[in-house]
Design an enzyme around this catalytic site. Sequence first.
Site, PDB file in Angstrom:
ATOM      1  N   ARG A  50       0.757  -1.305  -0.092  1.00  0.00           N
ATOM      2  CA  ARG A  50       0.013  -0.253   0.089  1.00  0.00           C
ATOM      3  C   ARG A  50       0.815   1.103  -0.083  1.00  0.00           C
ATOM      4  O   ARG A  50       0.411   2.167  -0.504  1.00  0.00           O
ATOM      5  CB  ARG A  50      -1.077   0.081   1.207  1.00  0.00           C
ATOM      6  CG  ARG A  50      -1.855   1.193   1.340  1.00  0.00           C
ATOM      7  CD  ARG A  50      -2.985   1.188   1.999  1.00  0.00           C
ATOM      8  NE  ARG A  50      -3.069   0.073   3.339  1.00  0.00           N
ATOM      9  CZ  ARG A  50      -2.679   0.364   4.453  1.00  0.00           C
ATOM     10  NH1 ARG A  50      -2.040   1.583   4.812  1.00  0.00           N
ATOM     11  NH2 ARG A  50      -2.610  -0.439   5.298  1.00  0.00           N
ATOM     12  N   TYR A 103     -10.028  24.199  -9.293  1.00  0.00           N
ATOM     13  CA  TYR A 103     -10.759  23.350  -9.839  1.00  0.00           C
ATOM     14  C   TYR A 103     -11.989  22.881  -9.062  1.00  0.00           C
ATOM     15  O   TYR A 103     -12.009  22.607  -7.525  1.00  0.00           O
ATOM     16  CB  TYR A 103      -9.917  21.919  -9.704  1.00  0.00           C
ATOM     17  CG  TYR A 103     -10.269  20.955 -10.441  1.00  0.00           C
ATOM     18  CD1 TYR A 103     -10.933  20.662 -11.783  1.00  0.00           C
ATOM     19  CD2 TYR A 103     -10.283  19.502  -9.658  1.00  0.00           C
ATOM     20  CE1 TYR A 103     -11.319  19.351 -12.193  1.00  0.00           C
ATOM     21  CE2 TYR A 103     -10.727  18.496  -9.918  1.00  0.00           C
ATOM     22  CZ  TYR A 103     -11.522  18.281 -11.335  1.00  0.00           C
ATOM     23  OH  TYR A 103     -11.774  17.039 -11.569  1.00  0.00           O
ATOM     24  N   ASP A 175      -1.410  23.793  -6.941  1.00  0.00           N
ATOM     25  CA  ASP A 175      -1.683  22.907  -7.767  1.00  0.00           C
ATOM     26  C   ASP A 175      -1.060  23.158  -9.317  1.00  0.00           C
ATOM     27  O   ASP A 175      -1.548  24.559  -9.723  1.00  0.00           O
ATOM     28  CB  ASP A 175      -3.305  22.860  -8.122  1.00  0.00           C
ATOM     29  CG  ASP A 175      -3.928  21.827  -9.180  1.00  0.00           C
ATOM     30  OD1 ASP A 175      -2.855  21.373  -9.878  1.00  0.00           O
ATOM     31  OD2 ASP A 175      -4.746  21.471  -8.956  1.00  0.00           O
ATOM     32  N   LYS A 200      -2.822  14.342 -16.205  1.00  0.00           N
ATOM     33  CA  LYS A 200      -2.868  15.376 -17.175  1.00  0.00           C
ATOM     34  C   LYS A 200      -1.559  14.940 -17.815  1.00  0.00           C
ATOM     35  O   LYS A 200      -1.204  14.074 -18.648  1.00  0.00           O
ATOM     36  CB  LYS A 200      -3.112  16.616 -16.851  1.00  0.00           C
ATOM     37  CG  LYS A 200      -4.026  16.864 -15.764  1.00  0.00           C
ATOM     38  CD  LYS A 200      -5.512  16.532 -16.080  1.00  0.00           C
ATOM     39  CE  LYS A 200      -6.426  16.579 -15.042  1.00  0.00           C
ATOM     40  NZ  LYS A 200      -7.698  15.898 -14.961  1.00  0.00           N
TER      41      LYS A 200
END
Length: 387
Positions: A50, A103, A175, A200
């Site tokens: 994990r 966003y 960001d 992206k």
Amino acid sequence: MKDKTKLIATGRPHKRPFHPVNPQVERASTYLFPTYDDYLEGGRKIIYGRLGGATHRALEDAVTALEGGFETRLAPSGLQAVNASLLAFVKAGDRILITDSAYDPTRKFCERFLARFGVETVFYDPRIGEKLSELMTPNTKVVFAESPGSLTFEVQDIPALASVAREGGAKLVVDNTWSGGVFMKPLTLGADVVVHAGTKYLSGHSDCLIGTITSADEETAKTIYMALLQIGSNVSADDAYLTLRGMRTLHPRMKAHEQSALLLAKWLAKRPEVECVLHPALKSCPGHAFWKRDFSGASGLFGVILKPVGKAQIKAFFNALRLFGMGFSWGGFESLCIHVHPEKNRSATKWLAEGPVLRFHVGLEDPDDLIADLERAFALMKSTGAS
Ligand SMILES: Cc1ncc(COP(=O)(O)O)c(C=O)c1O
């Protein structure tokens, strides 16, 4: 090393004398420790699936090198990278300052989720600069910036925000998805944390979701790591591999996106249907001077405000497009165009433009073909009656 070289030379396997060029996809939940002492030893780089294995560490190293940070951790999506980087620093009674141009799901996480745990969110005008100090309170723990803003492309004064945040004892989280990590370096401008929707540009092929969080220093990195650990965040080794593979060509891709997008933005600015082009490298974009100062280039994503037209005309425009796909996300090799509604995602500022807003992502096709696609769509829009 320059970015172009870093993207090739980092995150590579080091086993000698014989090893593949790229790290392998290491799928594992369980890592076996050779001895009891190894099992007891803390502080190792790989412990349990994990928390990531060799493929994840390779990608993290490449992103750290690109952003110039202390350490990078991965998240299963860009949104979770953003959310974890906020969650990491707050407790009940704290306040977060978020740009009004963020966003939309980032806004919703604060308004709908963090609010339930007693964390207050105050939205600020993306053009606020040093006046952010007027919103700072002793319980402000995070200032969040996204530059340029989602949908509306205001370029923010990151150094001014960084100095206000630092003075007030808050972390500045940026960001940096739009720049692909190539055209802006928020950590060198004073930010504490930089996040990417690696979905992206980093991965670049529209086939995986991933987020990255890079911290400027060790203490910040520990706080981020603990947040990801405690919420049980995990990224698949396949997605880490795909993203690192994408990053090998990030630099030339970004340059190609830049060149074509700028060409199209300038072409669109001359069209009679267009009111304004929101491309950070053009003077018509709010905050263009900050782009000039803080960025070394521009990516493929920008906005266009059309002169008011009817619904039927907009429909005709979109249905005529063949090369520009209509789909969420961006940053892949293919061009996209969607109709967006910035007026729905504002509270600190008002969106005053009357005409429809289009968001373009200019991909790696030949720009002449993209222009022909738009010409055809505008012609169909013109020949369609308003309704
Ligand atoms: C600026 C920005 N940040 C974060 C995200 C979220 O990324 P993801 O879709 O990987 O969750 C997006 C997605 O569109 C975005 O545009």
